[in-house]
Design a protein around this motif. Structure first.
Motif, mmCIF file in Angstrom:
data_model
loop_
_atom_site.group_PDB
_atom_site.id
_atom_site.type_symbol
_atom_site.label_atom_id
_atom_site.label_comp_id
_atom_site.label_asym_id
_atom_site.label_seq_id
_atom_site.Cartn_x
_atom_site.Cartn_y
_atom_site.Cartn_z
ATOM 1 N N UNK A 28 2.687 1.472 11.198
ATOM 2 C CA UNK A 28 2.786 2.662 12.048
ATOM 3 C C UNK A 28 1.840 3.709 11.481
ATOM 4 N N UNK A 29 0.842 4.098 12.277
ATOM 5 C CA UNK A 29 -0.179 5.048 11.849
ATOM 6 C C UNK A 29 0.130 6.435 12.423
ATOM 7 N N UNK A 30 0.229 7.421 11.525
ATOM 8 C CA UNK A 30 0.635 8.771 11.899
ATOM 9 C C UNK A 30 -0.450 9.768 11.488
ATOM 10 N N UNK A 93 5.932 -0.256 8.010
ATOM 11 C CA UNK A 93 5.205 0.407 6.929
ATOM 12 C C UNK A 93 4.574 1.639 7.555
ATOM 13 N N UNK A 94 4.928 2.809 7.065
ATOM 14 C CA UNK A 94 4.423 4.065 7.615
ATOM 15 C C UNK A 94 3.137 4.462 6.900
ATOM 16 N N UNK A 95 2.085 4.714 7.660
ATOM 17 C CA UNK A 95 0.797 5.149 7.108
ATOM 18 C C UNK A 95 0.550 6.550 7.644
ATOM 19 N N UNK A 96 0.763 7.559 6.785
ATOM 20 C CA UNK A 96 0.674 8.940 7.240
ATOM 21 C C UNK A 96 -0.459 9.692 6.588
ATOM 22 N N UNK A 103 5.678 13.684 7.985
ATOM 23 C CA UNK A 103 6.564 13.081 8.983
ATOM 24 C C UNK A 103 7.166 11.795 8.413
ATOM 25 N N UNK A 104 6.349 11.016 7.723
ATOM 26 C CA UNK A 104 6.841 9.776 7.108
ATOM 27 C C UNK A 104 7.955 10.063 6.116
ATOM 28 N N UNK A 120 0.555 7.075 1.758
ATOM 29 C CA UNK A 120 0.222 8.483 1.920
ATOM 30 C C UNK A 120 -1.281 8.662 1.827
ATOM 31 N N UNK A 121 -1.870 9.283 2.849
ATOM 32 C CA UNK A 121 -3.307 9.564 2.871
ATOM 33 C C UNK A 121 -3.485 11.080 2.907
#
Length: 202
Positions: A28-30, A93-96, A103-104, A120-121
């Motif tokens: 999931x890309x945020x 897998x959350x990619x924020x 948000x993640x 985390x980016x």
């Protein structure tokens, strides 16, 4: 990627989901504040053949407009959870990136057993326990710090963040100069500024 819509009482969210088998990994890309789903175009292109992917335009961004600017991070996490449940993303897998990382973290706090990973980016921890006392102090007094530090240091405004980082390095007896965005920050000036600010606080 298939474009989908999710209706809320405040507006319509748009997101895109791949058609892969639900048994594969779920990414999931945020995107962050002011960005939209296009931020992750290259990543989605790469992973969409290997995993089940979902990317959204957060409320008030991209194609998720109009949307009133009255949401909180918890609001975004709750909307995200509804979308993920609707699409069968059980262990994503959350990619924020930046705000997407916040948000993640809000999602993980509200739904601790849902996500199986978090990337985390350019984001930082939301939990105060991750920060030292001087970092919290600098955040609380950021305007005052900048007003006092900039005339002394005569460098980029982000110097106060670097000063805090350098202060932590001194506590660990690491004496190499810090470099950020091409600006060299002299060790003794940072320490003098940090001491000056702390003394002024009393």
């Amino acid at each position: 990627m298939r474009k989908r819509e999710f209706e809320t009482d405040r507006g319509t969210l748009r997101y895109w989901v791949s058609e892969n088998d639900e048994e594969t990994a779920q990414l999931v890309f945020l995107p962050g504040l002011t960005a939209d789903h296009r931020l992750f175009d290259k990543q989605v292109d790469y992973f969409a053949q290997r995993a089940r992917c979902l990317v959204w335009d957060p409320p008030s961004h991209g194609e998720s407009r109009p949307f009133p600017l009255d949401w909180s991070l918890d609001d975004l996490a709750l909307m995200l959870e509804q979308i993920l449940s609707r699409e069968g993303f059980e262990r994503p897998i959350l990619v924020g990136q930046s705000m997407g990382g916040y948000v993640s973290q809000a999602f993980i706090r509200l739904f601790p057993d849902r996500a199986c990973g978090f990337v985390s980016v350019d984001s930082c921890p939301l939990d105060r326990s991750y920060y030292t006392a001087i970092e919290l102090w600098a955040l609380k007094h950021r305007e005052e710090c900048l007003q006092k530090a900039l005339p002394v240091l005569d460098v980029h405004p982000f110097v106060i963040v670097m000063a805090v980082q350098q202060w932590r390095r001194v506590q660990r007896n690491i004496r190499q100069p810090l470099v950020m965005q091409g600006v060299f920050v002299k060790f003794d000036l940072l320490i003098d500024a940090g001491v000056l600010l702390m003394e002024d606080e009393g």
